[in-house]
Design a protein around this motif. Structure first.
Motif, PDB file in Angstrom:
ATOM      1  N   ARG A 236     -16.408  35.262  39.414  1.00 47.67           N
ATOM      2  CA  ARG A 236     -16.012  35.800  40.600  1.00 47.67           C
ATOM      3  C   ARG A 236     -16.895  35.372  41.782  1.00 47.67           C
ATOM      4  NH1 ARG A 236     -17.473  42.157  39.333  1.00 47.67           N
ATOM      5  NH2 ARG A 236     -17.164  42.304  41.683  1.00 47.67           N
ATOM      6  N   ASP A 237     -16.422  35.825  42.930  1.00 53.69           N
ATOM      7  CA  ASP A 237     -17.337  35.598  44.310  1.00 53.69           C
ATOM      8  C   ASP A 237     -17.467  34.289  44.427  1.00 53.69           C
ATOM      9  OD1 ASP A 237     -16.769  38.044  45.304  1.00 53.69           O
ATOM     10  OD2 ASP A 237     -18.647  38.735  44.308  1.00 53.69           O
ATOM     11  N   LEU A 238     -16.597  33.117  43.977  1.00 47.93           N
ATOM     12  CA  LEU A 238     -17.185  31.636  44.166  1.00 47.93           C
ATOM     13  C   LEU A 238     -16.931  31.477  45.650  1.00 47.93           C
ATOM     14  CD1 LEU A 238     -15.155  30.475  41.115  1.00 47.93           C
ATOM     15  CD2 LEU A 238     -17.554  30.613  41.400  1.00 47.93           C
ATOM     16  N   GLY A 239     -17.643  30.209  46.080  1.00 46.44           N
ATOM     17  CA  GLY A 239     -17.490  29.615  47.373  1.00 46.44           C
ATOM     18  C   GLY A 239     -16.719  28.564  47.513  1.00 46.44           C
ATOM     19  N   MET A 240     -16.149  28.027  48.757  1.00 45.92           N
ATOM     20  CA  MET A 240     -15.369  26.824  48.914  1.00 45.92           C
ATOM     21  C   MET A 240     -16.464  26.137  50.011  1.00 45.92           C
ATOM     22  SD  MET A 240     -11.865  25.425  49.771  1.00 45.92           S
ATOM     23  CE  MET A 240     -11.643  25.602  51.591  1.00 45.92           C
ATOM     24  N   HIS A 241     -16.958  24.758  49.544  1.00 47.41           N
ATOM     25  CA  HIS A 241     -17.595  23.999  50.689  1.00 47.41           C
ATOM     26  C   HIS A 241     -17.013  22.433  50.122  1.00 47.41           C
ATOM     27  CE1 HIS A 241     -20.132  22.359  53.873  1.00 47.41           C
ATOM     28  NE2 HIS A 241     -20.096  21.323  52.967  1.00 47.41           N
ATOM     29  N   THR A 242     -16.107  21.791  50.700  1.00 49.09           N
ATOM     30  CA  THR A 242     -15.520  20.561  50.070  1.00 49.09           C
ATOM     31  C   THR A 242     -15.136  19.689  51.162  1.00 49.09           C
ATOM     32  OG1 THR A 242     -14.032  19.774  48.369  1.00 49.09           O
ATOM     33  CG2 THR A 242     -13.213  21.648  49.999  1.00 49.09           C
ATOM     34  N   GLU A 243     -15.297  18.467  50.820  1.00 47.82           N
ATOM     35  CA  GLU A 243     -14.653  17.556  51.816  1.00 47.82           C
ATOM     36  C   GLU A 243     -13.134  17.765  51.641  1.00 47.82           C
ATOM     37  OE1 GLU A 243     -15.473  13.291  51.192  1.00 47.82           O
ATOM     38  OE2 GLU A 243     -13.529  13.100  50.889  1.00 47.82           O
ATOM     39  N   LEU A 244     -12.814  17.573  50.322  1.00 49.39           N
ATOM     40  CA  LEU A 244     -11.021  17.438  50.022  1.00 49.39           C
ATOM     41  C   LEU A 244     -10.784  18.860  49.644  1.00 49.39           C
ATOM     42  CD1 LEU A 244      -8.284  15.880  49.754  1.00 49.39           C
ATOM     43  CD2 LEU A 244      -9.350  15.662  47.337  1.00 49.39           C
ATOM     44  N   MET A 245      -9.786  19.574  50.550  1.00 52.51           N
ATOM     45  CA  MET A 245      -9.123  20.763  50.082  1.00 52.51           C
ATOM     46  C   MET A 245      -7.782  20.281  49.285  1.00 52.51           C
ATOM     47  SD  MET A 245      -8.350  24.354  51.325  1.00 52.51           S
ATOM     48  CE  MET A 245      -7.801  25.548  50.299  1.00 52.51           C
ATOM     49  N   SER A 246      -7.707  21.008  48.207  1.00 51.92           N
ATOM     50  CA  SER A 246      -6.530  20.486  47.506  1.00 51.92           C
ATOM     51  C   SER A 246      -5.796  21.564  46.568  1.00 51.92           C
ATOM     52  CB  SER A 246      -6.871  19.504  46.323  1.00 51.92           C
ATOM     53  OG  SER A 246      -7.600  19.971  45.424  1.00 51.92           O
ATOM     54  N   ASP A 247      -4.782  21.437  46.070  1.00 48.88           N
ATOM     55  CA  ASP A 247      -4.285  22.596  45.290  1.00 48.88           C
ATOM     56  C   ASP A 247      -4.955  23.416  44.517  1.00 48.88           C
ATOM     57  OD1 ASP A 247      -1.177  22.823  46.307  1.00 48.88           O
ATOM     58  OD2 ASP A 247      -1.602  20.790  45.997  1.00 48.88           O
ATOM     59  N   GLY A 248      -5.926  22.762  43.750  1.00 50.77           N
ATOM     60  CA  GLY A 248      -6.716  23.438  42.769  1.00 50.77           C
ATOM     61  C   GLY A 248      -7.536  24.530  43.523  1.00 50.77           C
ATOM     62  N   TYR A 249      -7.748  24.578  44.681  1.00 50.00           N
ATOM     63  CA  TYR A 249      -8.522  25.614  45.572  1.00 50.00           C
ATOM     64  C   TYR A 249      -7.344  26.654  45.757  1.00 50.00           C
ATOM     65  CZ  TYR A 249     -12.968  23.171  46.483  1.00 50.00           C
ATOM     66  OH  TYR A 249     -13.983  22.280  46.205  1.00 50.00           O
ATOM     67  N   LEU A 250      -6.099  26.367  46.085  1.00 49.85           N
ATOM     68  CA  LEU A 250      -5.194  27.286  46.410  1.00 49.85           C
ATOM     69  C   LEU A 250      -5.117  28.117  45.225  1.00 49.85           C
ATOM     70  CD1 LEU A 250      -2.772  28.187  48.260  1.00 49.85           C
ATOM     71  CD2 LEU A 250      -1.326  26.646  47.135  1.00 49.85           C
ATOM     72  N   ASP A 251      -5.191  27.657  43.944  1.00 52.03           N
ATOM     73  CA  ASP A 251      -5.126  28.359  42.849  1.00 52.03           C
ATOM     74  C   ASP A 251      -6.326  29.352  42.851  1.00 52.03           C
ATOM     75  OD1 ASP A 251      -2.918  26.754  41.939  1.00 52.03           O
ATOM     76  OD2 ASP A 251      -3.880  25.473  40.659  1.00 52.03           O
ATOM     77  N   LEU A 252      -7.489  28.691  42.935  1.00 51.49           N
ATOM     78  CA  LEU A 252      -8.576  29.754  42.979  1.00 51.49           C
ATOM     79  C   LEU A 252      -8.529  30.969  43.974  1.00 51.49           C
ATOM     80  CD1 LEU A 252     -11.437  27.091  42.439  1.00 51.49           C
ATOM     81  CD2 LEU A 252     -10.230  28.692  40.706  1.00 51.49           C
ATOM     82  N   TYR A 253      -7.825  30.552  45.313  1.00 50.94           N
ATOM     83  CA  TYR A 253      -7.578  31.663  46.135  1.00 50.94           C
ATOM     84  C   TYR A 253      -6.833  32.725  45.659  1.00 50.94           C
ATOM     85  CZ  TYR A 253     -10.673  29.974  50.174  1.00 50.94           C
ATOM     86  OH  TYR A 253     -11.544  29.566  50.975  1.00 50.94           O
ATOM     87  N   LYS A 254      -5.477  32.170  45.358  1.00 52.78           N
ATOM     88  CA  LYS A 254      -4.580  33.134  44.632  1.00 52.78           C
ATOM     89  C   LYS A 254      -4.963  33.855  43.759  1.00 52.78           C
ATOM     90  CE  LYS A 254      -0.852  30.421  44.114  1.00 52.78           C
ATOM     91  NZ  LYS A 254       0.456  29.592  44.098  1.00 52.78           N
ATOM     92  N   ALA A 255      -5.879  33.285  42.942  1.00 47.94           N
ATOM     93  CA  ALA A 255      -6.350  34.088  41.820  1.00 47.94           C
ATOM     94  C   ALA A 255      -7.363  35.210  42.063  1.00 47.94           C
ATOM     95  CB  ALA A 255      -6.907  33.224  40.535  1.00 47.94           C
ATOM     96  N   GLY A 256      -7.967  35.210  43.440  1.00 46.45           N
ATOM     97  CA  GLY A 256      -8.949  35.994  43.852  1.00 46.45           C
ATOM     98  C   GLY A 256     -10.222  35.586  43.574  1.00 46.45           C
ATOM     99  N   LYS A 257     -10.597  34.238  43.068  1.00 43.66           N
ATOM    100  CA  LYS A 257     -11.706  33.841  42.364  1.00 43.66           C
ATOM    101  C   LYS A 257     -12.840  33.240  43.837  1.00 43.66           C
ATOM    102  CE  LYS A 257     -10.813  34.727  38.598  1.00 43.66           C
ATOM    103  NZ  LYS A 257     -11.527  35.746  37.989  1.00 43.66           N
ATOM    104  N   ILE A 258     -12.220  32.777  44.796  1.00 43.94           N
ATOM    105  CA  ILE A 258     -12.799  32.352  46.151  1.00 43.94           C
ATOM    106  C   ILE A 258     -13.092  33.565  46.957  1.00 43.94           C
ATOM    107  CG2 ILE A 258     -13.006  30.783  48.025  1.00 43.94           C
ATOM    108  CD1 ILE A 258     -12.235  28.715  46.189  1.00 43.94           C
TER     109      ILE A 258
END
Ligand SMILES: CC(=O)SCCNC(=O)CCNC(=O)[C@H](O)C(C)(C)COP(=O)(O)OP(=O)(O)OC[C@H]1O[C@@H](n2cnc3c(N)ncnc32)[C@H](O)[C@@H]1OP(=O)(O)O
Ligand SMILES: CCCC(=O)O
Length: 445
Positions: A236-258
């Motif tokens: 839980r409560d992960l953060g995103m700081h990335t050069e590349l935003m891809s669908d992997g992050y979308l899954d994490l946002y949708k699952a409420g992990k970020i």
């Protein structure tokens, strides 16, 4: 004149606008999924009247007309900061050239005059009432490129999302020479999907990820497999700081992990510099106040990354030698990908408080003739490009485990790496290590 009147005055067809290009010019296209497709097609149509036009781009997601329409390279030379599968084919057949670079320095190549730009062609979102166009998916080194350009043509696309930026995120109608319109959907970057092997490798990294970590996920099947694993976990409560935003992050946002709640920089906001993925991802980003784009000279700066406690960087690589040198962008001399942001993030993540960096690959590969080869090799002899030097390597991961090489001697490295090599190759790797004088008699066999 108000912005809309200026817009009308500068509005042209793509065929008219590309007359801003002259023989001998350097032309830059906005990168990856921001590819200016209408302008590219119109420029290609001028192949019989132009000579020596050099075009720069990165990661072609669809056939590039200045390449396709000029196979003999009579008018155009295509140059790439980074490669897609299509670009590999262009380079393999002599139709494109690679430009070695690091993404955090990409803007500096423009601002220091090393990469001159006569005409910039960039895809942007529709203009707002103040006359501004969002750079949308590609912040990257856009500002430095546009600042260096003699002439600027915008390709306005209604599918380009408006993305809030920390800096350098838009251009005004007063600062451009011409505008064209294109309502073709943007390129999408289909993930090649996660294989069973990707999932096994991801499973080796997963135990190292903890609540509150800030994640950088790279390109390839494995980072997406890891994204899915995390999305289905209790983290839980992960953060995103990335050069590349891809669908992997979308899954994490949708699952409420970020949630970005525990980030120690830009708390509450996810940060990226370039996005490539699905239409769903682009729609998710449009006017999304929780997410900011920022230039690569900031996002990829090791000093920025250092300030993000519990930072975890996860990227793919192609091969590693027994010294811990990592090749991530070529196989022998064949260009496969690019340095991209890998070394920037490996450098930065190590210096963050509790920072961790992972470079992952399958332990072996089977060639077209069905012969298996180890991806852990004694030493590189075939012209392989070293993306991450041995002195900066931290965790190397295969489906057999994850080993931390930081601070280890050569014999410790050899032992650890052979421990995660494919079992068929361990004996011959030990023999090679002995010959290379990096094996102790007491090392485990
Ligand atoms: C910093 C950020 O926020 S983003 C990202 C940072 N950037 C990087 O890490 C750049 C370097 N890394 C990469 O580009 C990727 O992770 C890669 C290329 C290493 C792996 O990506 P994947 O998509 O999983 O690669 P995939 O397995 O599909 O292989 C890609 C190509 O490399 C070839 N390849 C892969 N491994 C090998 C190998 N060991 N030997 C020969 N060829 C190989 C494949 O055959 C394929 O070529 P083809 O398309 O012509 O058939
Ligand atoms: C979009 C480029 C990803 C990388 O840095 O390799």
């Amino acid at each position: 004149m108000n912005p809309f009147e200026i817009y009308q005055e500068k509005l042209h067809t793509p065929e008219e606008a590309v007359h801003l290009v002259q023989s001998g010019d350097w032309v830059d296209y906005s990168q990856t999924c921001s590819f200016p497709a209408a302008l590219d097609a119109a420029l290609a149509a001028r192949r019989d009247e132009l000579t020596d036009v050099k075009v720069r781009h990165a990661i072609s997601m669809r056939p590039v007309q200045i390449v396709e329409q000029d196979p003999q390279r009579q008018a155009f030379t295509y140059n790439l900061w980074h490669c897609s599968g299509l670009d590999r084919k262009y380079i393999d057949t002599g139709r494109a050239f690679f430009s070695p670079m690091m993404f955090r320095f990409c803007g500096s190549y423009y601002s220091r005059g090393q990469a001159p730009v006569n005409v910039a062609m960039v895809t942007v979102s529709p203009m707002d009432r103040y006359g501004n166009f969002s750079y949308g998916l590609t912040n990257c080194c856009m500002q430095e490129m546009l600042d260096a350009a003699d002439r600027i043509i915008l390709e306005v696309n209604p599918h380009m999302p408006f993305i809030y930026g920390m800096a350098d995120d838009h251009i005004n109608i007063r600062d451009v020479d011409a505008v064209v319109e294109n309502d073709q959907p943007l390129s999408e970057a289909p993930s090649r999907g996660a294989s069973e092997l990707d999932k096994q490798i991801a499973a080796q990294i997963f135990p190292f990820i903890h609540d509150g970590d800030t994640l950088q996920l790279g390109i390839g099947g494995m980072p997406n497999a890891l994204g899915s694993l995390i999305a289905g976990s209790d983290l839980r409560d992960l953060g995103m700081h990335t050069e590349l935003m891809s669908d992997g992050y979308l899954d994490l946002y949708k699952a409420g992990k970020i949630t970005n709640k525990r980030k120690t920089l830009q708390k509450g906001k996810g940060v990226f510099s370039i996005c490539s993925g699905s239409k769903e991802l682009y729609e998710f980003l449009d006017h999304n106040i929780d997410i900011l784009s920022a230039p690569m000279h900031y996002v990829n700066d090791p000093e920025t990354i250092r300030q993000l406690d519990h930072f975890v960087s996860i990227n793919g690589c192609i091969a590693c030698d027994l010294y811990g040198q990592v090749s991530s962008e070529s196989a022998g001399t064949r260009q496969i990908s690019g340095t991209g942001g890998q070394l920037d993030f490996v450098t930065g993540a190590y210096t963050a408080e509790h920072g961790r960096t992972f470079l992952a690959m399958a332990s072996s590969r089977v060639d077209k003739k069905g012969v298996r080869h180890s991806n852990i090799v004694p030493c590189f002899t075939g012209g392989d490009i070293i993306t991450t030097p041995r002195a900066q390597t931290m965790y190397i991961v295969t489906e057999y485990g994850a080993v931390n090489l930081a601070g280890l001697t050569t014999w410790q490295r050899a032992e650890k790496l052979i421990g995660i090599a494919h079992p068929d190759f361990r004996d011959e790797l030990i023999k090679a290590a002995e010959q290379q004088k990096i094996w102790r008699n007491s090392n485990k066999k």
